[in-house]
Every structure is written in structure tokens, then in C-alpha cells.
Scaffold this motif. Structure first.
Motif, PDB file in Angstrom:
ATOM      1  N   PRO A   1      63.793  56.269   5.782  1.00  0.00           N
ATOM      2  CA  PRO A   1      64.415  55.201   6.581  1.00  0.00           C
ATOM      3  C   PRO A   1      64.744  54.000   5.713  1.00  0.00           C
ATOM      4  CG  PRO A   1      62.052  55.169   6.874  1.00  0.00           C
ATOM      5  CD  PRO A   1      62.343  56.352   6.000  1.00  0.00           C
ATOM      6  N   SER A   2      65.744  53.221   6.142  1.00  0.00           N
ATOM      7  CA  SER A   2      66.063  51.971   5.462  1.00  0.00           C
ATOM      8  C   SER A   2      64.993  50.944   5.795  1.00  0.00           C
ATOM      9  CB  SER A   2      67.442  51.471   5.892  1.00  0.00           C
ATOM     10  OG  SER A   2      67.441  51.191   7.286  1.00  0.00           O
ATOM     11  N   ALA A   3      65.069  49.788   5.121  1.00  0.00           N
ATOM     12  CA  ALA A   3      64.052  48.749   5.327  1.00  0.00           C
ATOM     13  C   ALA A   3      64.006  48.296   6.783  1.00  0.00           C
ATOM     14  CB  ALA A   3      64.337  47.575   4.390  1.00  0.00           C
ATOM     15  N   ASP A   4      65.161  48.185   7.428  1.00  0.00           N
ATOM     16  CA  ASP A   4      65.188  47.726   8.823  1.00  0.00           C
ATOM     17  C   ASP A   4      65.149  48.889   9.810  1.00  0.00           C
ATOM     18  OD1 ASP A   4      67.681  48.815   8.453  1.00  0.00           O
ATOM     19  OD2 ASP A   4      68.781  46.937   8.814  1.00  0.00           O
ATOM     20  N   GLU A   5      65.028  50.119   9.293  1.00  0.00           N
ATOM     21  CA  GLU A   5      64.976  51.337  10.098  1.00  0.00           C
ATOM     22  C   GLU A   5      66.235  51.546  10.930  1.00  0.00           C
ATOM     23  OE1 GLU A   5      61.271  51.185  12.267  1.00  0.00           O
ATOM     24  OE2 GLU A   5      60.199  52.048  10.558  1.00  0.00           O
ATOM     25  N   ALA A   6      67.326  50.872  10.568  1.00  0.00           N
ATOM     26  CA  ALA A   6      68.592  51.073  11.270  1.00  0.00           C
ATOM     27  C   ALA A   6      69.342  52.286  10.729  1.00  0.00           C
ATOM     28  CB  ALA A   6      69.468  49.829  11.139  1.00  0.00           C
ATOM     29  N   ARG A   7      69.004  52.716   9.538  1.00  0.00           N
ATOM     30  CA  ARG A   7      69.670  53.860   8.919  1.00  0.00           C
ATOM     31  C   ARG A   7      68.616  54.849   8.437  1.00  0.00           C
ATOM     32  NH1 ARG A   7      73.292  51.329   4.241  1.00  0.00           N
ATOM     33  NH2 ARG A   7      71.435  50.016   3.978  1.00  0.00           N
ATOM     34  N   VAL A   8      69.037  56.097   8.342  1.00  0.00           N
ATOM     35  CA  VAL A   8      68.220  57.140   7.720  1.00  0.00           C
ATOM     36  C   VAL A   8      69.013  57.673   6.524  1.00  0.00           C
ATOM     37  CG1 VAL A   8      67.098  59.371   7.993  1.00  0.00           C
ATOM     38  CG2 VAL A   8      67.127  57.747   9.892  1.00  0.00           C
ATOM     39  N   PHE A   9      68.455  57.522   5.337  1.00  0.00           N
ATOM     40  CA  PHE A   9      69.102  58.026   4.133  1.00  0.00           C
ATOM     41  C   PHE A   9      68.776  59.507   3.973  1.00  0.00           C
ATOM     42  CE2 PHE A   9      68.178  53.500   3.005  1.00  0.00           C
ATOM     43  CZ  PHE A   9      69.494  53.061   3.071  1.00  0.00           C
ATOM     44  N   MET A  10      69.780  60.293   3.555  1.00  0.00           N
ATOM     45  CA  MET A  10      69.625  61.737   3.416  1.00  0.00           C
ATOM     46  C   MET A  10      70.141  62.175   2.045  1.00  0.00           C
ATOM     47  SD  MET A  10      70.947  62.971   7.191  1.00  0.00           S
ATOM     48  CE  MET A  10      72.593  62.311   6.909  1.00  0.00           C
ATOM     49  N   LEU A  11      69.342  62.940   1.330  1.00  0.00           N
ATOM     50  CA  LEU A  11      69.746  63.502   0.045  1.00  0.00           C
ATOM     51  C   LEU A  11      69.724  65.016   0.174  1.00  0.00           C
ATOM     52  CD1 LEU A  11      70.449  63.255  -2.965  1.00  0.00           C
ATOM     53  CD2 LEU A  11      67.992  63.184  -3.452  1.00  0.00           C
ATOM     54  N   ALA A  12      70.900  65.651   0.116  1.00  0.00           N
ATOM     55  CA  ALA A  12      71.019  67.086   0.366  1.00  0.00           C
ATOM     56  C   ALA A  12      71.487  67.814  -0.883  1.00  0.00           C
ATOM     57  CB  ALA A  12      71.996  67.350   1.507  1.00  0.00           C
ATOM     58  N   ASP A  13      71.182  69.116  -0.930  1.00  0.00           N
ATOM     59  CA  ASP A  13      71.567  69.937  -2.082  1.00  0.00           C
ATOM     60  C   ASP A  13      73.078  69.934  -2.298  1.00  0.00           C
ATOM     61  OD1 ASP A  13      69.084  70.619  -2.844  1.00  0.00           O
ATOM     62  OD2 ASP A  13      69.116  72.668  -2.092  1.00  0.00           O
ATOM     63  N   SER A  14      73.824  70.190  -1.246  1.00  0.00           N
ATOM     64  CA  SER A  14      75.277  70.348  -1.388  1.00  0.00           C
ATOM     65  C   SER A  14      76.068  69.110  -1.000  1.00  0.00           C
ATOM     66  CB  SER A  14      75.768  71.530  -0.536  1.00  0.00           C
ATOM     67  OG  SER A  14      75.125  72.722  -0.916  1.00  0.00           O
ATOM     68  N   GLU A  15      75.590  68.373   0.005  1.00  0.00           N
ATOM     69  CA  GLU A  15      76.376  67.268   0.552  1.00  0.00           C
ATOM     70  C   GLU A  15      76.126  65.940  -0.161  1.00  0.00           C
ATOM     71  OE1 GLU A  15      76.150  70.584   3.130  1.00  0.00           O
ATOM     72  OE2 GLU A  15      74.534  69.372   2.299  1.00  0.00           O
ATOM     73  N   GLY A  16      75.182  65.895  -1.083  1.00  0.00           N
ATOM     74  CA  GLY A  16      74.925  64.656  -1.807  1.00  0.00           C
ATOM     75  C   GLY A  16      74.152  63.654  -0.975  1.00  0.00           C
ATOM     76  N   PHE A  17      74.461  62.378  -1.177  1.00  0.00           N
ATOM     77  CA  PHE A  17      73.703  61.295  -0.547  1.00  0.00           C
ATOM     78  C   PHE A  17      74.500  60.717   0.617  1.00  0.00           C
ATOM     79  CE2 PHE A  17      71.345  57.351  -0.170  1.00  0.00           C
ATOM     80  CZ  PHE A  17      70.053  57.773  -0.444  1.00  0.00           C
ATOM     81  N   ARG A  18      73.831  60.612   1.793  1.00  0.00           N
ATOM     82  CA  ARG A  18      74.506  60.107   2.987  1.00  0.00           C
ATOM     83  C   ARG A  18      73.553  59.217   3.778  1.00  0.00           C
ATOM     84  NH1 ARG A  18      76.022  65.587   5.843  1.00  0.00           N
ATOM     85  NH2 ARG A  18      73.936  66.060   5.018  1.00  0.00           N
ATOM     86  N   GLU A  19      74.106  58.558   4.780  1.00  0.00           N
ATOM     87  CA  GLU A  19      73.294  57.755   5.693  1.00  0.00           C
ATOM     88  C   GLU A  19      73.668  58.107   7.128  1.00  0.00           C
ATOM     89  OE1 GLU A  19      74.216  53.655   5.064  1.00  0.00           O
ATOM     90  OE2 GLU A  19      76.328  53.874   5.601  1.00  0.00           O
ATOM     91  N   ALA A  20      72.659  58.084   7.999  1.00  0.00           N
ATOM     92  CA  ALA A  20      72.878  58.319   9.431  1.00  0.00           C
ATOM     93  C   ALA A  20      72.413  57.072  10.174  1.00  0.00           C
ATOM     94  CB  ALA A  20      72.107  59.546   9.902  1.00  0.00           C
ATOM     95  N   TRP A  21      73.304  56.529  11.004  1.00  0.00           N
ATOM     96  CA  TRP A  21      72.968  55.317  11.755  1.00  0.00           C
ATOM     97  C   TRP A  21      72.189  55.686  13.011  1.00  0.00           C
ATOM     98  CZ3 TRP A  21      73.701  50.455   9.938  1.00  0.00           C
ATOM     99  CH2 TRP A  21      74.506  50.333   8.801  1.00  0.00           C
TER     100      TRP A  21
END
Length: 791
Positions: A290-310
Motif C-alpha cells: 500500500p501507499s503511505a496514505d493507503e489510497a493506492r496499492v502498488f503492484m509489481l508483476a512478472d509480465s506487466e511491470g509496475f502498476r498502481e490500483a486506486w
């Protein structure tokens, strides 16, 4: 701190240049005349014989030529504490200050044998919790939960009856009580009180649950086929959501409001809407934070790279982070959102992709509640390994070499900034030599002092410089440091102090490099000894001129090179005397010599044989022939040598230096130089004939050296000629009246030599005439018997 991708230093060097420097010492070869000669017509007896003799000596020369591993330093171990014991002192549960004392650095506070799994921080209670497999406590190894205060003191440990799972997050904290939930390999969830050091509950859960997350008063876990909501009080299954069957759970995060569950197995990752039970596939397996404010979830995936989910609306966006996917955790700083990646020890800004590299990596990481320190565990692989628990924390500082010498014309003059997170680049201010300095780019982990606005205006003069750097890191900790450095763009000067001519061995080539910052000196591609600015290197010397390339490098890789020529010309002291043929010849140092030397059935007046080496040693043979009609003139010597040269050419030799005239010991001489092949070995063939009317003798010198060794022997025959002397006075009775049988023997010998030469030399028919003659054994024994030619 270095970059995991191509760093700025590498880019600078790729576009840089390296100046060429002229030799400071020029090769000045000594003026020499190369005496290369051959035989007169009367000595055709010698031509084929010498070739076979060279073959014989080639054979003879070839025959003659035929810590304990370091002990691993034992880890310092914290004294064992009784199972379930706890420190009840007032400071035991007091959080540490926000900023650690001292400069930013790795500070391990606990070392032990075993393997650490996960680390979490209970900020409300000021403690660090670590799960470990096979940790050595009280003389035995067992799984355990280790409880530390924020100062790094081990408060207690709790022995676990089962091994902890290897998932990235196999531990979760209940905020209201501080109790810890731990999954194990025995399909069990334990509830542990870290304050009392007691296991409060043990709940078997089918399907091998191995990842945990706590949100909104409930515990969540994933087994091999479902996401489960578990009561933290009773262990009862409250809800479940189906998942595709899988073998291993990799990671799980449920947001604070319990709206979204992000779960990954060993192949795929999913997001589940806990409100309506819908599920979407996120792609390949992934890790979450989670981000510091827990507004986002950071995701690191094998194929899709680095993303964020709101969390608010479920939107998923890509982020400019180039971290390589792995199965190790990462965590966002609770104040700055700087991401710490365990696997490669990298800090990254999730929004702009900038990064800094720490000098170590981890098996798991997290942050203190105030974000002032990264807490990590490092583990050596294997059951017999070791692990450490510690923090990366402290105030920012400049990691500059001391002393620091740099070449600003070629390399950036940059120093690393070590910080607890990353620098606020807009706050960095630099002065250079008392004046404000504005680099054209600023980095989170590095400051440079020669990056001018137009990138390449290198205006730092050689000498000493001072720079001051001020700024703030993202925790608002101050940086204020002064560094000094010395610039050096001048290549060293090479000076040779050892004599350029010597008569003695061994010889040490020596000199100095005129340079304030000496680095290294190389002679002929080998590293020389360097003490201060004085260098030395023992070299092997051949007779005559010997050239050596010298390269000098200063401490910042400014380079110079020079070629020096050392002449080795020893005294003629080791003499051989042939009283019968009235001459004296000197043997070169390291050679052997013999008068009346046998080559099978034929004998040379003298033979000199060089040191044993591959493919065969150098050989110089002296054959004496008597000629009652000899005239001691240059024309006579030239005519004899010309006939010999013509004969060698007729056998396929390639002439390198044609017949030329000179003198030996005051007597007329002539000779030539050719290339031949002896026993399959390309060979340099040099023949010289010297005419002496005093004794009516022709002294025929034949010098053979394998072509590969020829550069070391080009002046060996010059030295031998210089030491060759013919007796000046004939005996009272003179030498006239050579016996008839001897004249007949010479004539017979000449005829035999011609016949043998025809057998010894053959022409290659394919591809035209051969460039070099090839020596071949005769098909039948020659007139001299089975010993001819000697093999």
C-alpha cells in the motif's frame, strides 16, 4: 550509490574520449651493418651438409628442451533469553527517536545462525517482529518469533512448533492488541502474544494457507483454492471467495476498508471485490504494497511491470518504475512513499521512477512507523546460513574519497549522497571554490562538481578544489558538508634511469614517472614494481638492441607511453680455439660451444648452440675448407658467396638479403640471408664466407634460427663475428703442398654433397614454386653412410 541500470557515469564515459600521448622516449636503434654471408663454389660440399646439420641440432635441441580457504568470521550473537521472558523496564516499549544518530548507514543489531523469513514493525508498541527458521537459540535450532524493541534489543523469543511458510507475508498484526498471526507449513495459523511470549491459539486451516493480511477487524488468508476471511478471535471461517486452484500463495493485501483483496499465487494475480465477490485477473504473479496514505496499492508483476490500483474507484495505471519482477517484498515509506525493494536493495520514487542503490540487499524489509528507518533482514541461503536484523537510517552525508583525485576532462567529478530515503533534489545547493555552482542536472543520490550547463565545458584547472553541498532529504533531515578534491588532467612523464647499454646480465629496466599522483607502470604488458614514483622491472636481453614499450598511468588513468631500446653487448671472454684451423671464436653468454663438433659422420671446425627453446635452438656452425688457389680479395669472397646463393635459390630458398660485402677480423667476407624450411619449421638461414690467404682457408659460417625466434637473434652473428680472430702468422713450413689424397677427398666430398643436396631439397609442385625449401630425408643412405644426413 550506483545505479542498477546504465548509470550516468557509464553514459559519460561512453561519450567521452581518451587523448593520445606521443612517446616521450623515442627508439633510437644503434647503427649496425648486418653481415649475412654464404659459401664459395668450392664449398658446395657444405651447402647440403649444413642443412642436414641444422636438422640434427634441431632434433638435439628439442630433446634437451624436452592457501587453506579463509575461515568464516563467527557472527556476534545476542545472548539467549529464556523462552517467554520479557523486559519490563520502562524503556523497553518506548519508540526510538524519529532520526537515528549519525550518518545514514546499515546498522545491524542482531546476528544469528539460521534463516530469517519476515519482518514487521508494530509502531504503536515500538517493537520489531521477525520470524526465523532454524534460528540457534539456547543451543538448539528451531523456528521462532523474535521480538526486538526499536533500539534493536532482543526482548524475547517465542519458539514455534512448526516451520514458517516461505511466502512474502506470512505474518500479520492485530492493531488493537498487538497480537501476531503466523502461517506455518503445517496448514496452521498461530496467534501469538509478543508481549507475554505466549502462543494464544492454534487453528488448523485446510488447504495450506500461507499468506496473511489484517483489515477492518478480520484476518484474511489464501489457501490453494480460495480466499478466506477468518475470525481473529476463534479462527472460524467467516467468508470465502473461490480462486483458481494453485500450488503456492505468493502475496496477499486487503485494503484498510476491506473493499479490495489483492492476491497472487505462483502463476497469476487477482483482485477480488469483497463487496460483490467479483474477481478480475491482474496478469502474471505479483507482489503488493500500500501507499503511505493507503489510497493506492502498488503492484509489481512478472509480465506487466509496475502498476498502481486506486482504492477509491479500482482504476489501474502503469507507473514509470523499472524494477525487475521478483518474489521478494517491497514497502512504501509511510511518510514519503519512497519504495524499498528487498531483493536488490533499491529505493525508488513510484511517481518519477528515480532510484538510489543501497550497498546491500535483503530477504524482507519494512519501515518504522515514522518512516525514519528502513528495517531489514539479510539472510545467507541454506539451513546452515546466517542472518542479520538491522536498520538503514541516519542523516544524509557525502561519501567522497579521501584523498580524492579526479580527471574532470574525462570523468564526472561526482560523489554519492547517502541518505535514509532519498534527497529532495530541489533543495540541493552547491558552491565550488567559494562561488555558487549550478550543475545542469541533480540526482537523489549523487552530486557532481564538473557538469557545466552546456555539458562539456570542462573548466576546472589542475590543482586543489573545495565544494560545499547543502540540502534536505525527504525526511527533512539536513545535509551540509564540505568536500575537497584534486583535479589532474596531465599525463605522467616517463623517465628511464637505468643504462641504455649494458655488458652484464641480469638487467633491471628502471626509471621514474614524473607525476604527483602515480598509479602504475607496465613494461611489455607486465606490471612493474612501483615505489613512490620509482619503477623497476627485470627484463630478458638478447644480443644487440632490445626494444621495450613502457606505459605509465596516474591515479586517474591519464596515460603516457614510450619505447626504449636497451643494447646488450657483452665482452668476448669465453673463447674457443681451434689450433688446427687457426681461429678463435667467442661463445655468447648462455650458449654452449665445442670445437671439432660431430654432425654424424661429418665434423664442424666449431659449433655454437643457443639456449634450449621451442621449436629448436639457434645454431651457428663453422666449417673450414682449404683452397690452394684462394685470393684474399672482396671479389673472390663475393663470387663464392654468389655461387652459394644461386645454388640455395635453385633449391627453393627465398632470399631476404642478397649477397653483400664486408670484413671479418680484417679479412674480406661476403654473405646472404634466406628463408628455408627445415623439418617442417620455417627457418632463417644466414651464410657467411671469410677468405684468409695466410692459411689458404675459407671459413664458412652457417647460422640457422627458427623464424619465430629470429627477432631475438638478429645481431647474434654480428657479435660472434666481432669476436672471431684468425691467427696472423703461418707456421714456418707453410701450408702449401696439400696432400693429393686431401684434394681428392675435397673433390669427392663436393660431388657427394651435391648428390645429397638433390635428395634433401625438393620443390612443391602445387601452387607454383614454393616460397621456401623443404628439407627431406634421402630415400637411401648417402655415400657417407647411415649417419648422413643426421636426424
Amino acid at each position: 550509490m550506483w545505479k542498477s541500470e546504465l548509470g550516468r557515469n557509464e553514459k559519460w564515459r561512453c561519450g567521452g574520449y581518451r587523448r593520445s600521448t606521443p612517446d616521450l622516449l623515442q627508439n633510437q636503434p644503434f647503427a649496425t651493418v648486418k653481415p649475412l654471408v654464404s659459401l664459395p663454389s668450392i664449398v658446395r660440399i657444405v651447402v647440403a651438409w649444413v642443412l642436414a646439420a641444422a636438422l640434427f641440432l634441431s632434433f638435439v635441441g628439442t630433446a634437451r628442451a624436452m592457501a587453506p580457504p579463509p575461515t568464516e568470521r563467527p557472527l556476534a550473537r545476542t545472548p539467549a533469553i529464556a523462552d517467554g521472558a520479557r523486559d519490563l523496564s520502562p524503556d523497553a516499549r518506548t519508540p526510538a527517536p524519529a532520526a537515528a544518530n549519525g550518518p545514514a548507514a546499515w546498522r545491524p543489531f542482531y546476528n544469528a545462525s539460521g534463516y530469517a523469513r519476515n519482518v514487521v514493525v508494530d509502531g504503536a508498541r515500538g517493537r520489531i517482529l521477525v520470524t526465523a527458521d532454524f534460528v540457534l537459540l539456547n543451543g538448539s535450532q528451531a523456528p521462532a518469533l523474535l521480538v526486538f524493541n526499536l533500539a534493536g534489543t532482543l526482548q524475547l523469543y517465542v519458539s514455534l512448533p512448526q516451520d514458517v511458510t516461505g511466502a512474502a507475508h506470512s505474518m500479520a498484526i492485530e492493531p488493537s492488541t498487538g497480537d501476531v498471526f503466523i502461517t506455518t507449513l503445517a496448514s496452521t495459523i498461530f496467534r501469538v502474544d509478543p508481549t507475554a511470549g505466549a502462543i494464544l491459539a492454534e487453528w488448523p486451516v485446510s488447504g495450506d494457507p500461507d499468506v496473511l493480511s489484517y483489515a477492518a477487524g478480520a484476518l484474511y488468508t489464501a489457501n490453494v483454492s480460495a480466499l478466506l476471511k477468518v475470525s481473529p478471535s476463534t479462527g472460524a471461517i467467516l467468508s470465502s471467495w473461490d480462486l483458481p486452484a494453485h500450488a503456492v500463495g505468493r502475496d496477499l493485501y486487503v485494503d484498510a476498508s476491506a473493499r479490495w483483496a489483492f492476491v497472487s499465487d505462483d502463476v497469476y494475480a487477482y483482485r477480488i471485490d469483497l463487496a460483490d465477490g467479483s474477481r478480475i485477473t491482474l496478469g502474471s504473479r505479483a507482489m503488493f504494497a500500500p501507499s503511505a496514505d493507503e489510497a493506492r496499492v502498488f503492484m509489481l508483476a512478472d509480465s506487466e511491470g509496475f502498476r498502481e490500483a486506486w482504492v477509491s474507484n479500482g482504476t489501474i495505471d502503469a507507473l514509470p518504475v523499472t524494477e525487475q519482477p521478483n518474489l521478494y517484498s517491497f514497502r512504501a515509506n509511510p511518510r514519503t512513499d519512497v519504495l524499498a525493494f528487498a531483493y536488490d536493495g533499491v529505493f525508488r520514487d513510484p511517481d518519477n521512477g528515480t532510484s538510489i542503490q543501497l550497498p546491500l540487499s535483503f530477504s524482507d524489509v519494512t519501515w518504522t512507523a515514522d518512516g525514519s528507518a528502513l528495517v531489514g533482514v539479510t539472510s545467507a541461503p541454506g539451513y546452515d546460513g546466517s542472518f542479520a536484523v538491522g536498520t538503514w537510517s541516519g542523516t544524509p552525508w557525502i561519501d567522497a574519497p579521501n584523498p580524492w583525485v579526479t580527471d574532470p576532462d574525462r570523468d564526472p567529478t561526482c560523489a554519492s549522497i547517502m541518505s535514509a530515503t532519498m534527497m529532495a533534489t530541489g533543495s540541493i545547493q552547491v558552491t565550488r571554490d567559494g562561488a555558487p555552482y549550478l550543475p545542469n542536472v541533480t540526482w537523489e543520490d549523487e552530486v557532481c562538481f564538473n557538469l557545466e550547463r552546456n555539458w562539456g565545458a570542462k573548466d576546472l584547472a589542475d590543482g586543489d578544489h573545495t565544494a560545499r553541498v547543502t540540502g534536505l532529504d525527504r525526511l527533512l533531515q539536513s545535509l551540509d558538508e564540505t568536500v575537497t578534491f584534486t583535479t589532474d588532467t596531465t599525463p605522467p612523464a616517463i623517465v628511464v634511469t637505468s643504462p641504455l647499454e649494458t655488458a652484464d646480465l641480469p638487467y633491471v629496466l628502471a626509471g621514474r614517472m614524473d607525476e604527483l599522483h602515480p598509479g602504475s607502470v607496465w613494461v611489455g604488458g607486465a606490471l612493474a614494481d612501483l615505489v613512490g614514483t620509482a619503477w623497476s622491472f627485470p627484463v630478458n636481453l638478447a644480443l644487440g638492441n632490445n626494444s621495450f614499450r613502457i606505459e605509465a598511468w596516474d591515479a586517474v588513468e591519464n596515460a603516457a607511453n614510450a619505447t626504449v631500446t636497451i643494447r646488450y653487448w657483452p665482452a668476448h671472454v669465453n673463447d674457443l680455439t681451434n689450433a688446427t684451423e687457426h681461429f678463435v671464436v667467442s661463445v655468447p653468454p648462455g650458449w654452449t660451444g665445442q670445437v671439432d663438433f660431430p654432425f654424424g659422420a661429418v665434423r664442424a671446425s666449431a659449433a655454437l648452440i643457443g639456449p634450449s627453446e621451442s621449436p629448436s635452438p639457434a645454431v651457428l656452425a663453422i666449417v673450414t675448407a682449404r683452397d690452394a688457389t684462394l685470393v684474399e680479395t672482396a671479389a673472390y669472397a663475393h663470387a663464392q658467396a654468389s655461387q652459394a646463393q644461386a645454388y640455395i635459390v635453385s633449391q627453393g630458398a627465398t632470399i631476404v638479403v642478397p649477397v653483400h660485402d664486408f670484413t671479418v677480423d680484417g679479412h674480406p667476407a661476403a654473405g646472404f640471408e634466406a628463408r628455408v624450411t627445415i623439418d617442417g619449421v620455417p627457418t632463417r638461414y644466414v651464410q657467411t664466407v671469410v677468405a684468409s690467404a695466410v692459411w689458404l682457408r675459407l671459413y664458412i659460417f652457417t647460422f640457422t634460427v627458427p623464424e619465430s625466434n629470429w627477432p631475438r637473434y638478429q645481431e647474434a652473428d654480428d657479435w660472434i663475428f666481432e669476436g672471431f680472430r684468425i691467427e696472423a702468422e703461418p707456421p714456418a713450413e707453410g701450408i702449401f703442398g696439400i696432400p693429393t689424397w686431401m684434394v681428392a677427398a675435397i673433390a669427392i666430398g663436393a660431388a657427394v654433397a651435391g648428390a645429397v643436396a638433390v635428395l634433401l631439397w625438393r620443390r612443391k609442385r602445387k601452387g607454383g614454386p614454393p616460397a621456401e625449401p623443404v628439407l627431406q630425408e634421402p630415400a637411401t643412405p648417402g655415400p657417407f653412410g647411415d649417419d648422413w644426413p643426421p636426424l
